[in-house]
Write a protein that holds these residues in place. Sequence first.
Motif, PDB file in Angstrom:
ATOM      1  N   THR A  23       0.834  -1.201   0.000  1.00  0.00           N
ATOM      2  CA  THR A  23       0.000   0.000   0.000  1.00  0.00           C
ATOM      3  C   THR A  23       0.868   1.249   0.000  1.00  0.00           C
ATOM      4  O   THR A  23       0.605   2.200  -0.746  1.00  0.00           O
ATOM      5  CB  THR A  23      -0.920   0.003   1.235  1.00  0.00           C
ATOM      6  OG1 THR A  23      -1.696  -1.186   1.234  1.00  0.00           O
ATOM      7  CG2 THR A  23      -1.834   1.202   1.234  1.00  0.00           C
ATOM      8  N   LYS A  24       1.912   1.256   0.821  1.00  0.00           N
ATOM      9  CA  LYS A  24       2.806   2.415   0.871  1.00  0.00           C
ATOM     10  C   LYS A  24       3.533   2.599  -0.455  1.00  0.00           C
ATOM     11  O   LYS A  24       3.703   3.719  -0.931  1.00  0.00           O
ATOM     12  CB  LYS A  24       3.836   2.254   2.000  1.00  0.00           C
ATOM     13  CG  LYS A  24       3.248   2.313   3.370  1.00  0.00           C
ATOM     14  CD  LYS A  24       2.734   3.703   3.659  1.00  0.00           C
ATOM     15  CE  LYS A  24       2.212   3.784   5.074  1.00  0.00           C
ATOM     16  NZ  LYS A  24       1.605   5.065   5.362  1.00  0.00           N
ATOM     17  N   ARG A  27       1.091   4.003  -3.030  1.00  0.00           N
ATOM     18  CA  ARG A  27       0.828   5.423  -2.764  1.00  0.00           C
ATOM     19  C   ARG A  27       2.011   6.284  -3.208  1.00  0.00           C
ATOM     20  O   ARG A  27       1.836   7.342  -3.811  1.00  0.00           O
ATOM     21  CB  ARG A  27       0.544   5.639  -1.284  1.00  0.00           C
ATOM     22  CG  ARG A  27       0.203   7.088  -0.967  1.00  0.00           C
ATOM     23  CD  ARG A  27      -0.125   7.282   0.476  1.00  0.00           C
ATOM     24  NE  ARG A  27      -1.340   6.552   0.798  1.00  0.00           N
ATOM     25  CZ  ARG A  27      -1.710   6.236   2.034  1.00  0.00           C
ATOM     26  NH1 ARG A  27      -0.965   6.563   3.047  1.00  0.00           N
ATOM     27  NH2 ARG A  27      -2.831   5.584   2.245  1.00  0.00           N
ATOM     28  N   ALA A  28       3.234   5.820  -2.912  1.00  0.00           N
ATOM     29  CA  ALA A  28       4.423   6.568  -3.316  1.00  0.00           C
ATOM     30  C   ALA A  28       4.533   6.624  -4.837  1.00  0.00           C
ATOM     31  O   ALA A  28       4.909   7.658  -5.405  1.00  0.00           O
ATOM     32  CB  ALA A  28       5.673   5.931  -2.719  1.00  0.00           C
TER      33      ALA A  28
END
Length: 66
Positions: A23-24, A27-28
């Motif tokens: 998820t991170k 998003r990045a």
Amino acid sequence: MDADLEHLQEDAGGCPGNGFLGTKFARAAREMEALVSDLMVDQPLFWLLTASLFGFLLGKRLLRKN
């Protein structure tokens, strides 16, 4: 067809990369894509000058006499 959609929705939680790190990372990646697209639209002169400077330095290094 509704049964197929329900089956896909149930399996959506089991996708690899759907964890915290995935998820991170997603998003990045979206933020980086948005930043690059903003710079390409809003700052064409910045990219032109950056490319010119990079080309100048690369050409200078490649054409230098030993």
